[in-house]
Design an enzyme around this catalytic site. Structure first.
Site, mmCIF file in Angstrom:
data_model
loop_
_atom_site.group_PDB
_atom_site.id
_atom_site.type_symbol
_atom_site.label_atom_id
_atom_site.label_comp_id
_atom_site.label_asym_id
_atom_site.label_seq_id
_atom_site.Cartn_x
_atom_site.Cartn_y
_atom_site.Cartn_z
ATOM 1 N N LYS A 2 15.733 -4.296 -30.388
ATOM 2 C CA LYS A 2 14.545 -4.183 -31.238
ATOM 3 C C LYS A 2 13.309 -4.636 -30.464
ATOM 4 O O LYS A 2 13.364 -5.628 -29.712
ATOM 5 C CB LYS A 2 14.754 -5.060 -32.474
ATOM 6 C CG LYS A 2 13.697 -4.931 -33.550
ATOM 7 C CD LYS A 2 14.056 -5.794 -34.766
ATOM 8 C CE LYS A 2 13.034 -5.662 -35.889
ATOM 9 N NZ LYS A 2 13.410 -6.496 -37.056
ATOM 10 N N SER A 33 13.100 -3.920 -41.235
ATOM 11 C CA SER A 33 12.243 -3.624 -40.111
ATOM 12 C C SER A 33 12.998 -3.177 -38.861
ATOM 13 O O SER A 33 12.382 -2.701 -37.922
ATOM 14 C CB SER A 33 11.407 -4.855 -39.781
ATOM 15 O OG SER A 33 12.230 -5.900 -39.307
ATOM 16 N N SER A 80 15.974 -7.060 -42.939
ATOM 17 C CA SER A 80 15.624 -6.173 -41.825
ATOM 18 C C SER A 80 16.789 -5.714 -40.960
ATOM 19 O O SER A 80 16.629 -4.783 -40.174
ATOM 20 C CB SER A 80 14.559 -6.836 -40.950
ATOM 21 O OG SER A 80 13.322 -6.833 -41.613
#
Lengths: 548, 548
Positions: free
Chosen positions: A145, A218, A242
């Site tokens: 990420k 996210s 997330s």
């Protein structure tokens, strides 16, 4: 009017200076993707809603590469460890497929397959020379990420303005590297890193199963990429859902470990020291066993010796053949009723579990989730969102409607010191009451929705209660796909529901069976704080029973 | 002019309404102490500076009672468990001696020996009937710091105005009760619970070894009581030195466990939710083995199942016969130089350890303790002390000079939300840097001063660096008496030191060898977070070597 694909995948805009920088960053990324991996414009102009098959049919991958990308992380590690696969072959296959995935879903923010191949070559040489692997993740390509600093790659802390080319690995990356992992891509996340969707300056992440839907957020770049099989395992973070929301939306696996058991130090972020509730880092992947592979490897590296904020609590996966597992089923949280596909999945799971002699099924009653949700929403932005507003104003980045929503009243307000203490005291009281409640329910784990429906339409994910409540409590939660997908023939309201709350009314208004076509239906397994191993073991049992 | 004893032991004053309430509370306590346990006024009018012998010579205790009060907690438990001593005998002896101790040191805030005897009778009956103990602390009398709620007893959260008769046990008390502990007294603590001394509306706690000195704080009632042998083990709390400082000052043992390993929920307090740094609860006692007895019993009761804020981290006491212990000696913290008695003790310890083949001695270099100390001081009162000022103003209680000092600039200031996050980020950075530093020093434990001298003169304890730094880092620390006492014949400055800081200059100004006569000289053993078991094991080894 139907939105063009190009329009749909477009990122966040801003003023002229912002736009110039965003364009340059996107161009930099595009330039890193080799010409030989670009999809024909015929495909990109009007792809089908379900883009998951395109990597197989586009002709850019060899049969062998397609086969490699079908493997889960455990299989990749095993094959490399016995010499059936090289690290270079693995990262090349996933890297090529990642490039394709990105063009269809905007899942990446950086692409550095060359560097991954170099790393893989060194590992292959080590393996040939020493006849053994360097660590439990030897040769495993892992997608990362965006906000994890990884030396030499582009990362961002939620806004274009805090984008950087990192000069050092953060702890988690450094640990994964030492275990033998190979890095090749960074993945997209939303503005502010605080949406359950993923639209940033780099683009909007689309759900590969239905691009009219979000891949979640996210860690949405991760979920889209993994669902596209451009990665077999990726690294996400979760402070409100997330990891779990995007995993659920894309039909993959993911676990949010109890916070502070895995390292998060050094993440790119804009509110360092905000410690009312902690983010957690964990894997997103394509099998239940991969979650365990990841956690055992990372915790085996003793991160608490490096990071004094990490708790030295080992992962204990219990042997459930010795006891009858008590599974609570939570159909809804008393605030927002999930959409029909999720209710159908819950009913199916309940039925299957009740028919099994292996588990005992209990109706789990939620405890004042609305109150808990209000507390955590308030904890996220104790400054009333002033920091976010300032960053956006100063940098000329447009405020995404979900950013506006997440930093606005009634949930969010400004606090002075005494108000912060009071809020945190309310948090502690709620946690204690919930703990007492949990024991009163006589369950080992709870199976519940991960969201108030399947993947949502873009820009509509405005209720986090099904994941964020467990962040507040710090109860670990894992996601598994039920194998069901939203089906407009059956997933319809028998009668229009009476809303339980304003959030419920909004959620009901969002439902239209046709829209969610093909969306995976996933569920969440939760247990008490630090019972991460129980979550993994129980989810295995539950999945086995469902699939039987 | 010499202060009378009555003046010295007097508590904090206030306006007329406050004085009336304080008087009533004190009268209530006095009335609970049986007439037969009152010391003759001849003794109380002008007791010697060292009052530790008075219980033996006052004639109020039997020979058997005096013998019982010489026992440590482990011995009490052992004798009760084999039927050599009854629980009633134990609590009676300690209770009577506690009443005497209180008259000489103002160490108590509540006295309920009758209730303790009733509890003990039930335990004795259980033992006779079942032929076994109810738990590992069966029949052990434990003294309790005022701010732990204990059903039916008077407790206080740092001010007269938040004094209450508790209607329920807090977790820690409830656990101790379930393990077989017997309660009979609550002990004094300072206004605000945030001084390294202990003066409250109930009185000023005097050091039994020299009543011109403080017993330390904030668990000063405990340390005075235990040093007087009116308790063999007591329960304290520590967020800046409040277990360790009073233990050191009174020549007893005490450990501040890593925070959140022992329960603190429910404590009477005035800033609930203030979570920048956590208090820790732990034992104060008269032997090293008693610290282990206590921690093993409490952790064995699995407090994390009851309190979701407690970390399920077990106490692991390593076997040090298998390895050569590396002991760092920290002579000073680079900010304030300890007074001569402490330096003498450190030199002695160093010499003895260096002469031993069992350990390896290293000079431990402190890492920027001034910075860390500034951070924790700022964390204590993020509201700039407004809450404390408001409480005192509203209740008419006089502000003690040490309260004024602890809530005042430059260390303390008001913070908004973003400033709080920034401060906590500075805390996290410091912790990480310190962790890296610790590894660079190649030590297992550090032996260091617990304070910048022996017990200080009343109203002068204005530097907490030797204990608070370890609170900030959350490194467990234990106190042991070296057996030395301040000696005006030898503990003199060879030459007047050059101050290292303003705090050092103040500390030098406080020294006068004659004043500290008879004060015990104690040291502190510290190790990394969660290495509580190592601290206990190492301190055993170190003490054995010193005493050899």
């Amino acid at each position: 009017m139907r939105m063009s694909f190009k329009e749909k995948i477009k990122g966040i805009g801003g003023n002229a200076s912002y736009e110039a920088k965003a364009r340059a960053l996107r161009a930099q990324l595009e330039a890193k993707i080799p010409a030989g991996l670009k999809l024909p414009s015929a495909i990109l102009e009007d792809p089908p809603l379900d883009v998951t098959r395109i990597p197989e049919i586009c002709g850019l991958l060899t049969v062998q590469e397609l086969a490699i990308t079908e493997l889960d992380a455990t299989a990749v590690c095993q094959k490399i460890a016995v010499g059936e696969l090289t690290a270079v072959e693995a990262v090349t296959a996933f890297g090529k497929r990642a490039a394709i995935a990105h063009q269809l879903t905007a899942c990446l923010t950086d692409f550095f397959l060359d560097e991954g191949i170099r790393q893989a070559q060194q590992l292959d040489e080590y393996f040939q020379k020493e006849g053994k692997v360097i660590g439990p993740l030897h040769g495993l390509p892992i997608s990362i990420k965006s906000h994890y600093p990884l030396k030499g790659t582009v990362g961002c802390g939620g806004f274009l303005v805090n984008t950087e080319t990192s000069t050092e690995d953060c702890d988690m990356i450094s640990i994964l590297r030492s275990l033998g992992a190979v890095f090749y891509v960074k993945t997209n996340q939303p503005q502010s890193v605080m949406h359950l969707e993923s639209k940033s300056s780099c683009g909007r992440v689309l759900n590969p199963h239905n691009t009219n839907l979000t891949a979640g957020g996210s860690s949405g770049g991760e979920s889209a990429l993994i669902a596209m099989k451009g990665s077999c395992i990726g690294l996400g973070t979760d402070i409100g859902g997330s990891i779990r929301c995007p995993s659920a939306h894309c039909g993959i696996y993911g676990i949010r470990p109890s916070s502070r058991t895995t390292p998060i130090r050094g993440l790119l972020w804009y509110q360092h020291g905000q410690d009312g509730v902690f983010a957690s880092s964990g894997p997103m992947c394509r099998s239940g066993r991969d979650m365990r592979l990841f956690l055992e490897a990372v915790l085996g590296a003793n991160p608490s010796l490096r990071d004094p904020d990490v708790l030295p609590i080992p992962l204990k996966v219990p042997d459930l053949t010795q006891k009858k597992l008590r599974v609570g089923i939570m159909m809804h949280d008393g605030v927002v009723m999930p959409h029909p596909p999720t209710i159908r999945a819950l009913n199916l799971v309940k039925e299957k579990l009740e028919a099994s002699s292996e588990v005992e099924v209990v109706d789990y009653i939620p405890y004042d989730h609305d109150r808990g949700y209000n507390i955590i929403r308030e904890l996220y932005y104790e400054d009333g969102g002033a920091t976010v507003r300032r960053i956006l104003e100063e940098s000329g980045e447009d405020m995404h409607p979900l950013t506006e929503w997440v930093i606005s009243p009634p949930h969010v307000k400004n606090h002075d010191a005494a108000q912060i203490w009071k809020l945190r005291d309310q948090r502690d009281d709620y946690r204690r009451e919930y703990s007492d409640h949990w024991w009163s329910q006589n369950v080992d784990v709870v199976v519940c929705p991960p969201f108030q429906g399947t993947a949502s339409r873009h820009d509509t994910a405005k209720y986090w209660g099904y994941t964020a409540i467990w962040n507040l409590l710090d109860y670990p939660g894992a996601i598994f796909p039920t194998g069901l997908v939203a089906d407009q023939a059956v997933d319809i309201y028998q009668e229009l529901p009476i809303p339980m709350s304003a959030a419920d009314e909004y959620n009901i208004s969002l439902y239209d069976a046709a829209i969610f076509k093909g969306a995976p239906v996933s569920l969440q397994t939760v247990s008490r704080r630090f019972n991460d191993g129980l979550v993994l073991a129980a989810q295995d049992v539950i999945e086995r029973i469902i699939q039987s």
